[in-house]
Write a protein that holds these residues in place. Structure first.
Motif: not given
Ligand SMILES: Nc1ncnc2c1ncn2[C@@H]1O[C@H](COP(=O)(O)OP(=O)(O)OP(=O)(O)O)[C@@H](O)[C@H]1O
Ligand SMILES: Nc1ncnc2c1ncn2[C@@H]1O[C@H](COP(=O)(O)OP(=O)(O)OP(=O)(O)O)[C@@H](O)[C@H]1O
Ligand SMILES: [Mg+2]
Ligand SMILES: [Mg+2]
Lengths: 294, 286, 306
Positions: B20, B39, B41, B43, B45, C132, C136, C138
């Motif tokens: 990720i 954007h 999703g 990564g 968070s 997913k 999993e 975000s």
């Molecule tokens: N436990 C997990 N298993 C598999 N994939 C995961 C898991 N947790 C997160 N992901 C994947 O990691 C990617 C990033 O997630 P993350 O929550 O960091 O996004 P984000 O940048 O915070 O997005 P948003 O602004 O929408 O909150 C996503 O594509 C998500 O599907």
């Protein structure tokens, strides 16, 4: 106004109708006493009472009532060891159930927590639990008798107040009633959302605080479902236990009355057991719904 | 203060491991305010959770205040993207849980004051004793913010804290955040979607490329003097340049991965960041 | 006859004595095929209002009705996007959407349904993540699943409670256009809640401010008569847009200003500093009574400097 709206008339009359219908079927299959006059060998007229019907020995509702009236109208009377008012018996059974149930909860809840928290513990003990869970109370009781054969607490007059059979009874109730609590608690602990645990981790809550402030409240709804099911089982088991040990109580009374051929009292006992079980279940669901967190 | 060195995050999925976040480098100075933008999703968070210690690093090092970072703790206050309140406690009790934890030497009255102060500041003075189920979504988020702020942590990690709020409340809370940051010299890493928010609040904006295998795409320094005045900043001609830069990145360049682009020219701010890391940038090595 | 009508509705929470009135005197009528956006501040009662229409909340007084019938509960004719994406945690993205689609389009062939689900997953750009589980994903991705699920049901009325709040500007813009397109093509009725005035004017036919008086009431509706599709860049320079925007923002601000409590409470920040929990078990807490204080720290610094 509100009450009437809430308990619509339907909800009173429909069950009432169903009860009447059931009583009617009961009446149909029950045996009726038929009194015939007969001239006997000496030429005297005598009355012969014979029971006829689909199930000749089953008393009719009315007969049941007349035979049980005394026990219901004087629910707390004590006429002899095995001849007491029905509520007195119920109370005795309830006391026993309460003790066994308490033991079940005290032992079962921590086991549930361990199962939920530790994968290793689960892998280790799951097979044992799965094997012990379906064992019937009838099978546990003799084991309890053997286990606790030495137990004897004697009071001042030299009478046993707590003997092997009491211990065995408690043991049986506890071990049979424990499983729903164990299983539900374990499921509940596993279902605690990761978010909550993250909060605990970020605040560096101590193990103890995490348990009391996060895990227990989060599992409470599951635990109470387990507690409710456990209580149901404890109440089921009590009858069997009392029958086998001959202890005074609803179950003991039932068995004794069966041996004494007074079948009406059996029905009285069954109804009592059912009603008490229902009331207990309602009570527990009321408590349970109070702990449901949004 | 915080040093992220070639951070990787890989999740095991049924279809094999999924990377990720890849090669995430960042160095935050003591008292710096950085925002992370990218954007949905990509990564963001995930990075924040790793810094918080709630998620393991798959690869790389994280150095916090001169030490290899250990597990999570209240020295890093975190506001989660979804508020994560304990539903069986009132808003006040939720805040008190943390307050009791870190101010255990203070008197009870002081602790209570602390929780009440921050709850009032986020605008929940009247709704303090309500359970989360009785609060609106935005109010729950504000409780989460109060919970983190009340701990006066050394480092704040904020995951879209103002996402559900209207612009007015958002402005108010931004001021609260800046005030707290100024007073305690808290190092802050904040995730946001809002370009204006990023410019107004931060010293540096870190832009992430699209996932999967997200990495740092660009870094932008915000030159405005502090304390900042929203109105003055908005009128500054540089503001529109910066804004343009961020928006262009998000709209057009976020899919360009520095490590795979042979012609990638890091911006001056990014080049400075890269130079700070011991290993040369992959393209330079190739 | 309006499709959805709320007449004189009010709603409060809590037991008598400790009651907070949230909404008062709500009158709303939405014609078939209209695109209505309700704008309001956080905590003012927007979710409560839309839940009245969805049937999850019953008004205390007044009525909410759809096609002339009083709303008693949720129904498939009204699709609701929740503010806190309510996905089933044990189903993956595809299954979560399929669950709703299978329910609504029972008479379709499985292939049709599958294609339908895939189409909406693609619309919210989640095709790579279709298998997913919610945990999993975000936060923004979950919100998108929730939007896709509701859109896929093609309900007669779309109720959306801040559907795009958790999304970044680009995804948000795309979904705004997407939903506006769906509305243009299918002429579904849309009631959309947001806290962003720009978003409101950009997508709506009619913008209604929810005034944060206490209890809150609806303000005068504003008609947005700008032709569609609207170009979000060009619209910024449109005089009508600017005028509406100012009008909307001043209405909201005025109402807010009027309700601002004059009696200010005095709150003080206690002068205490957090302890380092890594040393909880060490002895350093024993020879110090009371907490660390900022004032102490400053004093120390002064002494060192002197
Ligand atoms: N436990 C997990 N298993 C598999 N994939 C995961 C898991 N947790 C997160 N992901 C994947 O990691 C990617 C990033 O997630 P993350 O929550 O960091 O996004 P984000 O940048 O915070 O997005 P948003 O602004 O929408 O909150 C996503 O594509 C998500 O599907
Ligand atoms: N079940 C409940 N019990 C008591 N109060 C409630 C309940 N639900 C909502 N409220 C109160 O009603 C008010 C409005 O809540 P609502 O969720 O409608 O706000 P909102 O406009 O959707 O805000 P946001 O944008 O933050 O989601 C809040 O003050 C909240 O505390
Ligand atoms: Mg996120
Ligand atoms: Mg809401």
């Amino acid at each position: 106004m509100h009450l009437i709206q809430r308990f619509k008339l339907d909800s009173i009359f429909l069950p009432l109708g169903a009860i009447l219908v059931t009583c009617f079927f009961w009446y149909v299959i029950a045996g009726k006493s038929v009194i015939t006059e007969k001239v006997d060998d000496f030429g005297d007229k005598i009355k012969v009472t014979k029971r006829e019907g689909l199930s000749a020995d089953l008393p009719t509702p009315v007969e049941t009532w007349t035979a049980s009236k005394l026990y219901i109208t004087e629910p707390f009377a004590k006429r002899g060891e095995l001849d007491q008012g029905i509520l007195r018996f119920t109370w005795m059974s309830l006391v026993l159930v309460a003790q066994g149930y308490a033991i079940a909860l005290i032992i079962g809840t921590p086991i549930g927590f361990f199962l939920g928290l530790s994968k290793k513990f689960t892998t280790a003990f799951d097979p044992i639990i799965q094997v012990l869970r379906p064992v019937s109370p009838l099978a546990w009781l003799p084991l309890g008798m053997i286990l606790f054969s030495g137990v004897k607490i004697v009071n001042g007059d030299g009478r046993t107040t707590f003997g092997a059979s009491d211990a065995a009874a408690l043991f049986t109730i506890a071990i049979c009633a424990m499983w729903p609590t164990v299983m539900n608690t374990a499921v509940g602990v596993r279902a605690v959302p990761q978010d909550y645990l993250n909060v605990a981790k970020v605040l560096k809550l101590s193990k103890w605080k995490t348990l009391w402030k996060v895990l227990v409240p989060a599992t409470l709804p599951y635990m109470f479902t387990g507690f409710r099911l456990s209580l149901g089982i404890a109440w089921l088991v009590i009858v069997a236990v009392e029958m086998l040990t001959g202890m005074p109580g609803v179950g003991g009374f039932l068995w004794q009355q069966y041996n004494a051929n007074s079948y009406a009292h059996i029905i009285l006992c069954i109804l009592t057991i059912g009603v008490v079980g229902y009331v207990l279940d309602r009570l527990m669901s009321a408590i349970e719904s109070r702990f449901k967190t949004a | 203060m915080l040093e992220l060195d070639r951070l990787w995050k890989t999740y095991d999925t049924p279809k094999g491991p999924a990377t990720i976040v890849k090669n995430f480098n960042l160095k935050l100075k003591e008292g710096e305010f950085a925002t992370l933008i990218g954007h949905s999703g990509c990564g963001k968070s995930t990075v924040l959770m790793m810094v918080a210690g709630l998620s393991d690093l798959s690869k790389g090092n994280m150095i916090l205040a001169g030490r290899e970072a250990s597990g999570p703790g209240p020295d890093r206050g975190i506001v989660f993207q979804s508020p994560c309140l304990l539903p069986w406690m009132t808003a006040y009790e939720n805040v008190m849980l943390g307050v009791n934890q870190v101010y255990f030497t203070a008197s009870k009255a002081e602790r209570r004051q602390m929780a009440e102060y921050y709850l009032t500041i986020v605008g929940l003075g009247d709704a303090m004793h309500k359970h989360p189920g009785e609060l609106s979504q935005g109010m729950r988020q504000r409780v989460g913010i109060a919970r983190a702020f009340a701990l006066q942590p050394k480092m704040l990690l904020l995951d879209e804290p103002f996402g559900m709020l209207d612009s007015l409340t958002r402005y108010e809370l931004q001021e609260v955040l800046l005030e707290l940051w100024r007073r305690n010299r808290i190092t802050t890493l904040m995730v946001t979607h809002d370009v204006d928010e990023a410019i107004f609040l931060s010293d540096r904006v870190v832009m992430m490329t699209d996932g999967p295998e997200a990495e740092v795409g660009d870094i932008l320094k915000i030159p405005f003097e502090r304390p900042r005045n929203r109105k003055e900043i908005m009128e500054d001609p540089r503001y529109y340049e910066l804004r343009e830069h961020l928006i262009t990145f998000l709209n057009d360049r976020s899919h360009i991965r520095p490590s795979r682009e042979p012609q990638f020219k890091p911006s001056p701010d990014m080049a400075a960041e890269l130079a700070a890391h011991a290993f040369p940038f992959p393209t330079a090595a190739a | 006859m309006p499709l959805i009508e709320i007449k004189g509705a009010s709603k409060g929470f809590g037991p008598p004595g400790n009651r907070t009135e949230v909404l008062k005197n709500i009158n709303l009528s939405v014609e078939e095929g209209e695109f209505v956006v309700i704008v309001g501040y956080s905590g003012s009662g927007k979710s409560t209002l839309i839940n009245m229409i969805s049937g999850l909340v019953k008004p205390d007084t007044g009525t909410a009705s759809i096609s002339g019938e009083v709303i008693t509960g949720p129904g498939p004719d009204r699709g609701l996007v929740f503010q806190n994406y309510s996905l089933l945690p044990w189903l993956n993205v595809e299954e979560n959407i399929a669950l709703a689609v299978d329910e609504v389009f029972k008479d379709w062939t499985p292939e049709q349904r599958k294609a339908h689900v895939a189409k909406y997953i693609a619309m919210v750009k989640l095709t790579p993540a279709a298998h997913k589980l919610p945990k999993e994903l975000s936060g923004g991705m979950r919100q998108r699943v929730s939007v896709a699920r509701t859109l896929a049901m093609q309900p007669k009325v779309l109720l959306m409670d801040e559907p795009l709040s958790a999304l970044d500007a680009l995804t948000r813009a795309q979904l705004q256009d997407e939903i506006a397109d769906i509305w243009l093509n299918n002429k579904t009725t849309v009631i959309w809640i947001t806290n962003d005035p720009d978003e409101a004017i950009l997508v709506a036919d009619k913008v209604i401010p929810l005034l944060p008086t206490s209890p809150a009431t609806l303000g005068e509706p504003m008609i947005v008569d700008m032709e569609r599709p609207r170009d979000r860049k060009a619209i910024n320079h449109d005089a009508r847009f600017k005028k509406l925007r100012t009008q909307l923002i001043t209405t909201l601000l005025d109402a807010k200003g009027r309700t601002k409590v004059k009696a200010s409470v005095k709150i003080t920040l206690p002068d205490i500093l957090p302890e380092d929990l890594n040393y909880v078990n060490s002895l350093q807490f024993l020879n110090r009574s009371g907490p660390k204080r900022r004032s102490d720290k400053n004093r120390e610094e002064v002494e060192v400097a002197a």
